[in-house]
Write an enzyme that holds these catalytic residues in place. Structure first.
Site, PDB file in Angstrom:
ATOM      1  N   LYS A 186     -17.025  28.012   2.682  1.00 28.33           N
ATOM      2  CA  LYS A 186     -15.819  28.268   1.897  1.00 28.33           C
ATOM      3  C   LYS A 186     -15.936  27.599   0.529  1.00 28.33           C
ATOM      4  O   LYS A 186     -16.749  26.698   0.335  1.00 28.33           O
ATOM      5  CB  LYS A 186     -14.576  27.761   2.654  1.00 28.33           C
ATOM      6  CG  LYS A 186     -14.380  28.433   4.012  1.00 28.33           C
ATOM      7  CD  LYS A 186     -13.954  29.892   3.903  1.00 28.33           C
ATOM      8  CE  LYS A 186     -14.214  30.690   5.163  1.00 28.33           C
ATOM      9  NZ  LYS A 186     -13.225  30.530   6.204  1.00 28.33           N
TER      10      LYS A 186
HETATM   11  C1  PLP Z   1     -12.797  30.976   7.422  1.00 29.45           C
HETATM   12  C2  PLP Z   1     -11.472  31.561   7.732  1.00 29.45           C
HETATM   13  C3  PLP Z   1     -10.644  31.043   8.741  1.00 29.45           C
HETATM   14  C4  PLP Z   1     -11.097  29.987   9.693  1.00 29.45           C
HETATM   15  O1  PLP Z   1     -11.541  28.824   9.134  1.00 29.45           O
HETATM   16  P1  PLP Z   1     -12.557  27.900   9.974  1.00 29.45           P
HETATM   17  O2  PLP Z   1     -12.527  26.606   9.239  1.00 29.45           O
HETATM   18  O3  PLP Z   1     -13.871  28.580   9.963  1.00 29.45           O
HETATM   19  O4  PLP Z   1     -12.003  27.777  11.356  1.00 29.45           O
HETATM   20  C5  PLP Z   1      -9.391  31.596   8.904  1.00 29.45           C
HETATM   21  N1  PLP Z   1      -8.968  32.602   8.135  1.00 29.45           N
HETATM   22  C6  PLP Z   1      -9.735  33.141   7.160  1.00 29.45           C
HETATM   23  C7  PLP Z   1      -9.190  34.242   6.312  1.00 29.45           C
HETATM   24  C8  PLP Z   1     -11.012  32.651   6.950  1.00 29.45           C
HETATM   25  O5  PLP Z   1     -11.797  33.220   6.030  1.00 29.45           O
END
Ligand code: PLP
Length: 377
Positions: A186
């Site tokens: 991210k």
């Molecule tokens: C990455 C993501 C999540 C989950 O995040 P994690 O930290 O991987 O559990 C939830 N919603 C969206 C839209 C995402 O892209």
């Protein structure tokens, strides 16, 4: 080879990371979770977006679960989610005993279509759960208006949109609560896992804080006010994210500049059947830069031959996944989500790309779309 995610993402931070591991690991308190660093990180994170509160937890998925749980989502409740996106949008709802109701997406913006979301409302709807995706924020003004009119709450899945702003309001602060994910890939990724809930609702934040640590209130151990989860936050991650936070706006700006350049190069490709994301800065996050083309697989091969990694995110709509088939009403179609599954291809937009690499990627995409020399069209 141009990688999709930078292989050297934390290279400049290695010494700091090792120092942090040593300091936390040998600290006199031997406090590894939910300590002083977590509290400081929550304060700085909240301040960075202007939220009343931020609660750090173990992942973005967990943040979503804690919010929905704190809102009392459970058996008999429906939550409206986009039919296209990542699995936690639906799995968190199912894991709380509630039912995800899939709304189609806008075929161009790839975020939930507000009209279809409204058409999905029933008297059992408890929450409207839009998600920002790739580089585009959902149409929050219209979604809030719909939610208000029908008396349902809004959870904003802003996992990928930390730092984005729509009409002057940061991603995460449009809904009753929002969330960020700190998983490595991210935009504000860390060297591990993490997530956070952001909200202006102090009562909701208080409940989320209890739920993240087995329903305890943080003052009395082994007194459980509610049935909670284990979603605690790591002190090493807190220190590392505190270190990385001041540089985040510059990294986002680099992503946005790369996207600006792509938009300029790719705009004219629409007449060749290749659509770039909507340009600009308002309501954009540039977590991932995603093209739309009916010749998606050929474009991916073309880029691979030129040493450029591209990703197909979400090759199937959520209701077409085996896991969520039980929640897909028979005969219901999601044309926007189906088309997106067939036509999206994401190209690198990470901040460590050099100008030469960005140019090479743009050249390769343009050559493919216009069928110039060197394409296999
Ligand atoms: C990455 C993501 C999540 C989950 O995040 P994690 O930290 O991987 O559990 C939830 N919603 C969206 C839209 C995402 O892209």
């Amino acid at each position: 080879m141009i990688e999709f995610f930078p292989p050297d993402i934390f290279e400049a931070d290695h010494d700091t990371l090792f120092d942090i591991v040593r300091a936390v690991g040998t600290g006199p308190e031997q406090r590894f979770i939910l300590g002083d660093a977590t509290a400081r990180f929550e304060k700085e994170l909240a301040a960075s977006v202007g939220a009343a509160d931020a609660v750090a937890c173990s992942s973005g998925t967990s943040a979503l679960t804690l919010i929905l749980h704190a809102m009392g989502v459970g058996e008999g409740d429906e939550v409206i989610v986009p039919a296209y996106g990542c699995a936690p949008l639906a799995s968190t709802v199912v894991n709380l005993g509630a039912t995800p109701v899939f709304a189609d997406i806008d075929p161009r913006m790839l975020v939930i279509d507000p009209s279809d979301a409204e058409a999905c409302l029933t008297e059992r709807t408890k929450v409207l759960l839009p998600a920002h995706i790739y580089s585009v924020m959902a149409d929050m003004p219209r979604l809030l208006e719909i939610a208000r009119r029908h008396g349902v709450r809004v959870v904003e899945d802003s996992a990928v949109a930390q730092g984005a702003v729509l009409d002057g309001r940061p991603a995460g602060l449009w809904g009753d609560a929002g969330l960020y994910s700190f998983v490595q890939v991210k935009s504000f990724g860390t060297a591990g896992e993490g997530g956070a809930v952001v909200t202006d609702d102090s009562e909701l934040a208080r409940t989320v804080r209890m739920l993240r640590n087995h329903g305890q209130d943080g003052r009395h151990r082994f007194l459980h006010h509610v049935i909670g989860h284990n979603s605690r936050f790591d002190e090493i991650q807190a220190e590392f994210l505190l270190h990385r936070l001041p540089g985040f706006p510059a990294r986002l700006e680099r992503r946005a500049r790369i996207a600006d350049y792509y938009a300029e190069r790719f705009g004219p490709l629409a007449e060749h059947g290749l659509l770039a994301p909507p340009p600009g800065r308002n309501g954009r996050c540039y977590y991932v830069y995603t093209l739309l083309t009916e010749r998606r697989d050929a474009l991916r091969d073309h880029l691979a031959q030129r040493g450029i990694a591209a990703h197909v995110y979400y090759p199937r709509p959520l209701p077409a996944q085996a896991a969520f088939a039980p929640y897909a009403p028979a005969g219901r179609r999601w044309p926007g989500a189906e088309r997106a599954s067939r036509c999206t291809l994401s190209i690198p937009v990470h901040p460590l790309l050099t100008d030469a690499q960005v140019e090479h990627i743009a050249d390769a995409v343009c050559a493919f779309a216009t069928g110039g020399p060197g394409t296999d069209r």
